[in-house]
Design a protein around this motif. Sequence first.
Motif, PDB file in Angstrom:
ATOM      1  N   THR A   1       0.871  -1.182   0.000  1.00  0.00           N
ATOM      2  CA  THR A   1       0.000   0.000   0.000  1.00  0.00           C
ATOM      3  C   THR A   1       0.904   1.227   0.000  1.00  0.00           C
ATOM      4  O   THR A   1       2.087   1.132   0.337  1.00  0.00           O
ATOM      5  N   PRO A   2       0.356   2.397  -0.327  1.00  0.00           N
ATOM      6  CA  PRO A   2       1.202   3.596  -0.399  1.00  0.00           C
ATOM      7  C   PRO A   2       1.819   3.992   0.939  1.00  0.00           C
ATOM      8  O   PRO A   2       2.957   4.478   0.982  1.00  0.00           O
ATOM      9  N   GLY A   3       1.086   3.799   2.038  1.00  0.00           N
ATOM     10  CA  GLY A   3       1.574   4.223   3.342  1.00  0.00           C
ATOM     11  C   GLY A   3       1.954   3.080   4.259  1.00  0.00           C
ATOM     12  O   GLY A   3       1.937   3.226   5.484  1.00  0.00           O
ATOM     13  N   HIS A   4       2.313   1.960   3.681  1.00  0.00           N
ATOM     14  CA  HIS A   4       2.699   0.800   4.495  1.00  0.00           C
ATOM     15  C   HIS A   4       3.958   1.115   5.301  1.00  0.00           C
ATOM     16  O   HIS A   4       4.892   1.724   4.796  1.00  0.00           O
ATOM     17  N   VAL A   5       3.988   0.722   6.575  1.00  0.00           N
ATOM     18  CA  VAL A   5       5.183   0.877   7.404  1.00  0.00           C
ATOM     19  C   VAL A   5       5.546  -0.445   8.069  1.00  0.00           C
ATOM     20  O   VAL A   5       4.693  -1.314   8.284  1.00  0.00           O
ATOM     21  N   SER A   6       6.813  -0.585   8.392  1.00  0.00           N
ATOM     22  CA  SER A   6       7.324  -1.647   9.246  1.00  0.00           C
ATOM     23  C   SER A   6       7.960  -0.984  10.465  1.00  0.00           C
ATOM     24  O   SER A   6       8.309   0.201  10.421  1.00  0.00           O
ATOM     25  N   LEU A   7       8.112  -1.732  11.550  1.00  0.00           N
ATOM     26  CA  LEU A   7       8.645  -1.188  12.799  1.00  0.00           C
ATOM     27  C   LEU A   7       9.897  -1.957  13.184  1.00  0.00           C
ATOM     28  O   LEU A   7       9.940  -3.188  13.090  1.00  0.00           O
ATOM     29  N   PHE A   8      10.928  -1.225  13.629  1.00  0.00           N
ATOM     30  CA  PHE A   8      12.216  -1.856  13.930  1.00  0.00           C
ATOM     31  C   PHE A   8      12.763  -1.332  15.251  1.00  0.00           C
ATOM     32  O   PHE A   8      12.684  -0.135  15.539  1.00  0.00           O
ATOM     33  N   ARG A   9      13.321  -2.255  16.037  1.00  0.00           N
ATOM     34  CA  ARG A   9      13.987  -1.888  17.285  1.00  0.00           C
ATOM     35  C   ARG A   9      15.467  -2.221  17.149  1.00  0.00           C
ATOM     36  O   ARG A   9      15.851  -3.385  17.088  1.00  0.00           O
ATOM     37  N   ASP A  10      16.295  -1.197  17.111  1.00  0.00           N
ATOM     38  CA  ASP A  10      17.720  -1.395  16.852  1.00  0.00           C
ATOM     39  C   ASP A  10      18.402  -2.205  17.949  1.00  0.00           C
ATOM     40  O   ASP A  10      19.342  -2.963  17.666  1.00  0.00           O
ATOM     41  N   GLU A  11      17.952  -2.056  19.175  1.00  0.00           N
ATOM     42  CA  GLU A  11      18.627  -2.687  20.311  1.00  0.00           C
ATOM     43  C   GLU A  11      18.761  -4.196  20.151  1.00  0.00           C
ATOM     44  O   GLU A  11      19.821  -4.774  20.407  1.00  0.00           O
TER      45      GLU A  11
END
Length: 286
Positions: free
Chosen positions: A182-192
């Motif tokens: 989708t145009p506004g698809h996001v994923s979430l990431f935690r660097d730690e």
Amino acid sequence: MDHVHDNHLDNTFDDTFLPITSITDGMGQAVMPDIFCLPIQIVNIIFIGNPANSKEFVLIDAGMPHSAGAIVSAAQERFGTDCQPKAIVLTHGHFDHVGALVELTKQWNVSVYAHELELPYLTGQQNYPKGDPTVDDGFVAKMSPMFPNHGIDLGGRIQSLPNDSTVPFMPGWRWIHTPGHTPGHVSLFRDEDRSLIVGDAFVTVKQESLYKVIMQEQEISGPPKYFTTDWKAAKDSVAALEALKPAVAITGHGLPMNGDELTQSLKKLVNHFDEMAVPKDSRYVN
């Protein structure tokens, strides 16, 4: 089976029942002490929060139509009967990720966050394109034109994710714009700890196949083909996520994947994206 066929904007999915349920339905697992993945029929929701420390949590995505009761029950079982979410964060707004959203926001009186490019589908302005049955021979793909594609209007409850890539009430996490599905698809990431919440940027089950969806046969796959409209962006998004070198990935569909299996599978998907992910026939390929 009743389906929403028309293109009107509607805040409910009352007429929608999909008789597809995987063998993992309701079998939640703690991927990390503060990351709990719960399959609802054929899609995953995620609770972020450590029940050892707090009764508060953030919900990622909002499941299938008619699943509000199951989601609330799962939250209470994990965090206590008087638990309360701080927010609901959406990877995107397809019906299987917002199916219970209107009911949940009423029950919990909570704000919802999504990428600004996803807001037209969440504020009553726009519908998603209909599912494309030509992308694959699998039965789920063939059924996809019957899946609801209408937007919903959350009114004042929906807000844009912050421009600085932080995620409200999720310290240490950042959102990554991963368009294509989708145009506004996001994923979430935690660097730690390199934990990745993927949404549908890629999945770990061949989502077009009814058998594989029901049995949850694990294999890395591109975004669900029948709803993906921009394959160049989808390819770039998978490459961006692979470059993060995630240690564990929780996808919108399929079982979580980690370790060497994730590393090698994701690298293979990036290197062979056109063969593995892009449909041979689709109105959106070109």
